[in-house]
Design a protein around this motif. Structure first.
Motif, mmCIF file in Angstrom:
data_model
loop_
_atom_site.group_PDB
_atom_site.id
_atom_site.type_symbol
_atom_site.label_atom_id
_atom_site.label_comp_id
_atom_site.label_asym_id
_atom_site.label_seq_id
_atom_site.Cartn_x
_atom_site.Cartn_y
_atom_site.Cartn_z
ATOM 1 N N ARG A 250 0.852 -1.181 0.025
ATOM 2 C CA ARG A 250 0.023 0.036 0.021
ATOM 3 C C ARG A 250 0.850 1.385 -0.168
ATOM 4 O O ARG A 250 0.769 2.205 -0.641
ATOM 5 N N ARG B 205 2.470 2.013 -3.166
ATOM 6 C CA ARG B 205 1.502 2.755 -4.192
ATOM 7 C C ARG B 205 1.423 4.270 -4.049
ATOM 8 O O ARG B 205 1.593 5.249 -4.542
ATOM 9 N N ASP C 61 -0.517 -15.416 -8.918
ATOM 10 C CA ASP C 61 -1.727 -15.047 -8.030
ATOM 11 C C ASP C 61 -1.249 -14.073 -6.671
ATOM 12 O O ASP C 61 -1.903 -13.412 -6.264
ATOM 13 N N LYS D 183 -1.985 -10.099 -4.661
ATOM 14 C CA LYS D 183 -2.597 -9.688 -3.500
ATOM 15 C C LYS D 183 -1.654 -9.001 -2.316
ATOM 16 O O LYS D 183 -0.545 -9.604 -2.023
ATOM 17 N N PRO D 184 -1.956 -7.929 -2.099
ATOM 18 C CA PRO D 184 -0.928 -7.431 -1.081
ATOM 19 C C PRO D 184 -0.857 -8.188 0.228
ATOM 20 O O PRO D 184 0.271 -8.096 1.047
ATOM 21 N N ARG D 185 -1.882 -8.753 0.639
ATOM 22 C CA ARG D 185 -1.908 -9.332 1.925
ATOM 23 C C ARG D 185 -0.840 -10.664 2.013
ATOM 24 O O ARG D 185 -0.730 -11.347 0.875
ATOM 25 N N THR E 287 -5.571 -19.735 -3.685
ATOM 26 C CA THR E 287 -5.021 -18.719 -4.465
ATOM 27 C C THR E 287 -6.116 -18.319 -5.574
ATOM 28 O O THR E 287 -5.899 -17.411 -6.191
ATOM 29 N N ASP F 140 -10.529 -14.089 -4.923
ATOM 30 C CA ASP F 140 -9.409 -13.678 -5.623
ATOM 31 C C ASP F 140 -9.645 -13.222 -6.851
ATOM 32 O O ASP F 140 -9.314 -12.264 -7.575
ATOM 33 N N HIS G 14 -11.656 -9.950 -6.892
ATOM 34 C CA HIS G 14 -10.636 -8.922 -6.590
ATOM 35 C C HIS G 14 -9.680 -8.446 -7.703
ATOM 36 O O HIS G 14 -9.753 -7.423 -8.098
ATOM 37 N N TRP G 15 -9.291 -9.473 -8.635
ATOM 38 C CA TRP G 15 -8.373 -9.113 -9.721
ATOM 39 C C TRP G 15 -9.144 -8.688 -10.992
ATOM 40 O O TRP G 15 -8.722 -7.667 -11.387
ATOM 41 N N THR H 249 -9.471 -5.026 -9.884
ATOM 42 C CA THR H 249 -8.218 -4.439 -10.126
ATOM 43 C C THR H 249 -8.038 -4.101 -11.665
ATOM 44 O O THR H 249 -7.432 -3.160 -11.903
ATOM 45 N N ALA I 42 -4.161 5.254 -5.789
ATOM 46 C CA ALA I 42 -3.600 4.636 -4.568
ATOM 47 C C ALA I 42 -4.967 4.414 -3.698
ATOM 48 O O ALA I 42 -4.989 3.296 -2.901
ATOM 49 N N GLN J 73 -7.337 1.625 -5.285
ATOM 50 C CA GLN J 73 -6.931 0.358 -4.978
ATOM 51 C C GLN J 73 -7.102 -0.270 -3.794
ATOM 52 O O GLN J 73 -7.386 -1.373 -3.506
ATOM 53 N N ASN J 74 -6.691 0.758 -2.855
ATOM 54 C CA ASN J 74 -6.470 0.344 -1.574
ATOM 55 C C ASN J 74 -7.952 -0.238 -0.770
ATOM 56 O O ASN J 74 -8.098 -1.019 -0.158
ATOM 57 N N ASP K 217 -8.643 -3.676 -2.419
ATOM 58 C CA ASP K 217 -8.084 -4.485 -1.699
ATOM 59 C C ASP K 217 -8.844 -4.736 -0.216
ATOM 60 O O ASP K 217 -8.751 -5.983 0.063
ATOM 61 N N GLY L 156 -10.892 -8.265 1.300
ATOM 62 C CA GLY L 156 -10.093 -8.770 2.556
ATOM 63 C C GLY L 156 -8.498 -9.186 2.051
ATOM 64 O O GLY L 156 -8.129 -10.131 2.791
ATOM 65 N N VAL L 157 -7.982 -8.567 1.042
ATOM 66 C CA VAL L 157 -6.445 -9.074 0.721
ATOM 67 C C VAL L 157 -5.764 -7.841 1.038
ATOM 68 O O VAL L 157 -4.459 -7.875 0.650
ATOM 69 N N ALA L 158 -6.131 -6.914 1.787
ATOM 70 C CA ALA L 158 -5.489 -5.456 2.144
ATOM 71 C C ALA L 158 -4.432 -6.341 3.219
ATOM 72 O O ALA L 158 -4.657 -6.963 4.234
ATOM 73 N N GLU L 159 -3.050 -5.497 3.191
ATOM 74 C CA GLU L 159 -2.356 -5.832 4.570
ATOM 75 C C GLU L 159 -3.017 -5.444 5.872
ATOM 76 O O GLU L 159 -3.721 -4.185 5.867
ATOM 77 N N ASP L 160 -2.612 -6.007 6.827
ATOM 78 C CA ASP L 160 -2.872 -5.313 8.151
ATOM 79 C C ASP L 160 -2.551 -4.139 8.363
ATOM 80 O O ASP L 160 -1.627 -3.303 8.021
ATOM 81 N N GLU L 161 -3.307 -3.327 9.201
ATOM 82 C CA GLU L 161 -2.898 -1.989 9.415
ATOM 83 C C GLU L 161 -1.830 -1.837 10.455
ATOM 84 O O GLU L 161 -1.762 -2.892 11.369
#
Lengths: 657, 94
Positions: A318, A321, A642, A646-648, B8, B13, B16-17, B20, B78, B81-82, B85, B89-94
């Motif tokens: 994130r 970006r 794949d 995915k960022p995670r 995967t 997914d 999501h793709w 995206t 930015a 896309q965030n 994500d 549920g594929v965003a990074e953890d805060e």
């Protein structure tokens, strides 16, 4: 050696305060020098203080950030916040060509110069939406790392290293050339000596601490370069239009230039043949070449390894970006000011030089004339006597400066604008420090990209995978030194034409890297063989076109069906091919820049600066066709692709350190 | 090196793709418009002068207009896309 402990998160938290203090200190330093100037300290000393002081600061930051840890060395520990990484990328990106050359190019080419401005900003859109964040998720140290993993092994890696070294070396030579010009002008050194003095400054920053040191130094350099770039035009804008925002006021300057152009034509100071109206498009480049340069600069931006690897240093995908957005904002600050720079100086030249009596020419230009950078009536404008004598030699000269009498080197515009406008010398010294910061920071980034590829990809991954950490970093430093000295040597031979060299670097990166990077991320069906053949075909065609049109144009005409490029305004060929081919020397093995055919022939009238425009589509096509001919990539590889989408989750490639 | 997980190729997914990819094409379209299409009309646009600022419009678009558009697009991208994500549920953890 520091590790990522609580201490370092304090360090990140304090970044804002640290760089604010630094900026304040720098401003205080400028004020101090302004006072010194008032009390009569000579200009030469001010120049030394500016250049010396800033280089010492960069070196101190570099030494303080030294590291012996692999992930710190290659990717700054992956913890540079988005905003700061954006600033560092801005400095990494904006080179001597941007700082010193951009405004000059706009001065000379008018609208057509904007091809470079557009190209060098629009590319970041591609970095962000197509490539950068995905490579960050992948978790590589270098761009060849990604190619090797995605396309199975050392052939792809070797090809990627070759592309990286070719484009970065071409580019870094232009940077070191730029440091040489600035140092020789402001420190009064001989050019060849100045090149190596600049080199010493570059090495201090990048050798000890790799990416970590370069990152923190580049942020410091960005601050210097942007203050230096904006100060003179803010003063000019305030002086002339009463508003300190040059980006808003220079529309008036452009209107005045247009009016002045009409007046010069009417009074015979210029002819329709030699006057190129500032706002009129496609006088210097044909539309094909204008848009060709835009395409190549944009896509080249998204393929240049030293830029892509800056996004490997952010903590998350994130932030990678966001960091691209910050980068472009910081870069934009300079690029949307460059046209203002050009307009202000052009107006000054058109009102205070053209049409003036020869004896009334202002003295600022003589110090540049002595260096051969400004000519009047075909002779170096070193003094009033010199220009009067030179113009007298021309039959029927009216005794006033006409447009065709005045020739200025594009690199002079930015460096001399403070003097042209009669600003104090301290501003000139500031501009020199800024230009140096731009050249040094880009050279740092490029040298690091080359040295990392050679030590990590070639030495560690291909030659000796069991090499211990200490030896890997030692090899990285030795290679950095070797590459740096080689490029300084090349620069000291004055290969010439910086903008063209920079353009070549972008075309090479675009043809070699872009198709494989895009297909690797966006098309799971891309096979290893497809990517490797695509890189060979695209890069090969680009190199072929560059080398033949630049060095063997005679052979290009005789054997490869190339024809002369055309004059964009009249549509006539630039060179008479039959005559040039008949003249002795046309088929010599290696022609000089001055050769009548060099860089003036090609296919479809395409200039070799935009050679990537031929190579890239071929690269895409070959990847597509060869991939479809082969077997689908393994299920495992497709799952990896794949994964990077995915960022995670953890990065795909986990380096052992 | 971690091995890919079995999830995967899940529907989530894929969705999501797809989203995206759509965002990518939208921004690529905008990029093409501001990078190329506008500038193909520079000659007629130059006949228009921006009031107060005094810039010919065609020149202005290449010198500033498109650049501003690129910067705004990137901050928007930015953010968008965030959001995508996070939605899947594929965003990074805060």
């Amino acid at each position: 050696m520091t590790t990522a402990t609580g201490g370092s998160s304090d360090f990140i938290k304090n970044l804002g305060r640290m760089y604010a203090t630094y900026t304040g200190g720098f401003l205080a330093f400028i004020i101090l020098l302004a006072i010194l100037e008032q009390v009569g300290v000579p200009n030469r000393i001010l120049g030394y203080l500016f250049v010396g002081f800033t280089i010492v600061v960069y070196a101190v930051i570099g030494v303080m950030s030294r590291t012996a840890e692999v992930s710190e060395y290659y990717v700054a520990g992956r913890r540079v916040p988005a905003l700061y990484n954006g600033m560092a990328t801005g400095a990494d990106w904006m080179s001597a060509a941007s700082f010193v050359g951009m405004a000059g190019t706009l001065f000379l080419l008018g609208y057509d110069g904007l091809a470079w401005v557009l190209g060098w900003t629009g590319g970041f859109v591609l970095v962000s939406i197509l490539i950068g964040p995905y490579l960050r998720k992948f978790g590589a140290y270098t761009v060849p790392d990604f190619m090797a993993f995605r396309f199975g092994g050392n052939v792809a890696r070797g090809m990627a290293v070759l592309v990286l070294v070719c484009c970065s070396f071409t580019y870094v030579t232009a940077q070191i050339f730029g440091t040489g010009i600035i140092a020789s002008r402001f420190l009064g050194m001989q050019f060849e000596v100045a090149v190596f003095a600049g080199l010493a400054g570059i090495l201090l920053c990048s050798m000890l601490g790799g990416m970590r040191a370069v990152t923190w130094t580049q942020i410091a350099q960005y601050i210097v370069l942007i203050i230096a770039y904006l100060t003179p035009i803010v003063i000019l804008s305030t002086k002339q239009y009463g508003i300190p925002i040059p980006q808003l006021t220079y529309g008036n300057a452009i209107a005045e230039i247009t009016a002045r152009e009409g007046a010069m034509l009417a009074s015979g100071l210029a002819t329709a043949g030699n006057l190129k109206p500032h706002i009129q498009p496609f006088l210097n480049y044909t539309p094909l070449n204008f848009f060709g340069i835009v395409v190549c600069m944009m896509i080249g931006t998204a393929s240049l390894p030293h830029i892509l690897m800056r996004y490997f240093t952010t903590p998350t995908v994130r932030e990678a970006r966001q960091s691209v957005a910050w980068s472009l904002l910081f870069i934009f600050l300079l690029y949307f000011s460059a046209p203002a720079y050009a307009a202000f100086s052009k107006l000054e030249v058109y009102t205070n030089i053209i049409g003036r009596d020869l004896t009334q020419v202002r003295p600022w230009m003589f110090s540049w004339g002595e260096l051969g950078l400004i000519q009047i009536c075909g002779k170096n404008a070193a003094s009033i006597d010199a220009i009067v004598a030179a113009c007298k030699a021309i039959a029927g000269h009216p005794g006033v400066v006409r447009l065709q009498d005045f020739v200025i080197n594009t690199d002079v515009i930015v460096l001399s604008t403070p003097e042209i406008a009669g600003l104090p010398y301290v501003i000139s010294g500031l501009v020199a420090a800024g230009g140096l910061a731009a050249a040094l920071s880009t050279a740092d980034g490029l040298l690091l990209a080359i040295a990392n590829a050679l030590s990590h990809d070639v030495y560690y991954k291909m030659v000796d995978p069991s090499a211990p950490t200490v030896r890997r970093l030692l090899v990285a430093r030795i290679l950095l030194l070797v590459v740096a000295v080689a490029s300084a040597y090349t620069a000291s031979t004055r290969p010439g034409d910086i903008l063209a060299m920079v353009g070549w670097a972008f075309s090479l990166a675009m043809a070699g890297n872009f198709p494989a990077l895009i297909m690797g991320v966006w098309w799971k069906r891309t096979t290893a063989a497809g990517a490797v053949w695509g890189m060979i075909a695209g890069f090969g065609l680009c190199v072929f076109y560059l080398v033949v049109t630049r060095y063997f144009p005679g052979a290009g005409v005789a054997y490869f069906g190339m024809s002369s490029l055309t004059n964009p305004a009249t549509g006539a060929p630039l060179v008479d091919l039959a005559k040039a081919m008949a003249a002795p020397g046309a088929m010599d093995s290696w022609v000089l820049v001055s050769h009548p055919l060099a860089s003036k022939v090609g296919w479809f009238g395409l200039t070799n600066i935009a050679a990537g425009l031929l190579g890239m589509p071929v690269g895409f096509l070959v990847i597509y066709v060869v991939s479809l001919m082969g077997k689908e990539p393994s299920k495992e590889m497709q799952a990896y692709v794949d994964e990077i989408r995915k960022p995670r989750g953890r990065t795909v490639l986990q380096e052992k350190t | 090196m971690n091995s890919p997980t079995n999830s995967t190729t899940s529907d989530n997914d894929k969705a999501h793709w797809d989203k995206t990819t759509r965002l990518m094409f939208t921004h690529l379209g905008l990029w093409f418009f501001f990078g190329y299409v506008v500038h193909m009309f520079v000659v007629p646009l130059n006949k228009i002068t921006i009031p107060i600022l005094n810039f010919p419009l065609g020149f202005y678009m290449a010198a500033q207009g498109s650049l501003i558009a690129f910067v705004v697009m990137l901050f928007m991208f930015a953010k968008q896309q965030n959001a995508i994500d996070r939605e899947f549920g594929v965003a990074e953890d805060e």
